[in-house]
Design a protein around this motif. Structure first.
Motif, mmCIF file in Angstrom:
data_model
loop_
_atom_site.group_PDB
_atom_site.id
_atom_site.type_symbol
_atom_site.label_atom_id
_atom_site.label_comp_id
_atom_site.label_asym_id
_atom_site.label_seq_id
_atom_site.Cartn_x
_atom_site.Cartn_y
_atom_site.Cartn_z
ATOM 1 N N MET A 296 0.966 -1.098 -0.065
ATOM 2 C CA MET A 296 0.042 -0.045 -0.040
ATOM 3 C C MET A 296 0.916 1.232 -0.104
ATOM 4 N N HIS B 257 -8.459 4.691 10.023
ATOM 5 C CA HIS B 257 -9.232 3.475 9.797
ATOM 6 C C HIS B 257 -10.740 3.731 10.065
ATOM 7 N N ASP C 182 -13.008 1.555 9.571
ATOM 8 C CA ASP C 182 -13.422 0.330 10.355
ATOM 9 C C ASP C 182 -12.379 -0.668 10.498
ATOM 10 N N LYS D 279 -11.491 -3.726 8.697
ATOM 11 C CA LYS D 279 -10.887 -3.588 7.023
ATOM 12 C C LYS D 279 -9.374 -2.838 7.049
ATOM 13 N N LEU E 236 -6.895 -2.757 5.563
ATOM 14 C CA LEU E 236 -6.210 -2.104 4.455
ATOM 15 C C LEU E 236 -7.217 -1.015 3.887
ATOM 16 N N ASP E 237 -8.290 -0.968 4.329
ATOM 17 C CA ASP E 237 -9.189 0.221 3.980
ATOM 18 C C ASP E 237 -9.220 1.624 4.626
ATOM 19 N N VAL E 238 -8.388 2.386 4.290
ATOM 20 C CA VAL E 238 -7.734 3.514 5.119
ATOM 21 C C VAL E 238 -8.119 4.737 4.387
#
Length: 96
Positions: free
Chosen positions: A50, A67, A69, A72, A74-76
């Motif tokens: 990333m 973050h 959530d 998740k 890697l969902d930043v």
């Protein structure tokens, strides 16, 4: 530096950090899900999986991963420090 190794400095530092976090209610590492998400995101950036992006709000190149959530990791969203603080204030405002 010698005292650090000879007199158990590492244990002393750990104990003082733990006491500080208990005394101040520091939430940074208390939540295992938060700790896991931070570790995964940091490793992904470090290993090139990333890429750190500029701040979403102001475009500053000095950004941090946020973050929304923790499930998740890697969902930043990348935000600079002031925008990150504003994001958390907004989130706290919605929860109240």
């Amino acid at each position: 530096l010698r005292w650090y190794y000879e007199r158990g400095g590492k244990a002393i530092v750990r104990k003082n950090v733990r006491l500080y976090r208990e005394r101040t209610g520091y939430p940074g590492w208390a939540d295992p899900a938060k700790r896991r998400a931070r570790n995964i995101a940091q490793a992904a950036i470090r290993h090139g999986v990333m890429q750190r992006l500029p701040c979403r709000d102001c475009g500053s190149l000095k950004s941090q991963a946020h973050h929304p959530d923790y499930s998740k990791p890697l969902d930043v969203i990348f935000l600079c420090d002031p925008c990150h603080k504003n994001e958390h204030r907004a989130i706290r405002g919605r929860k109240v």
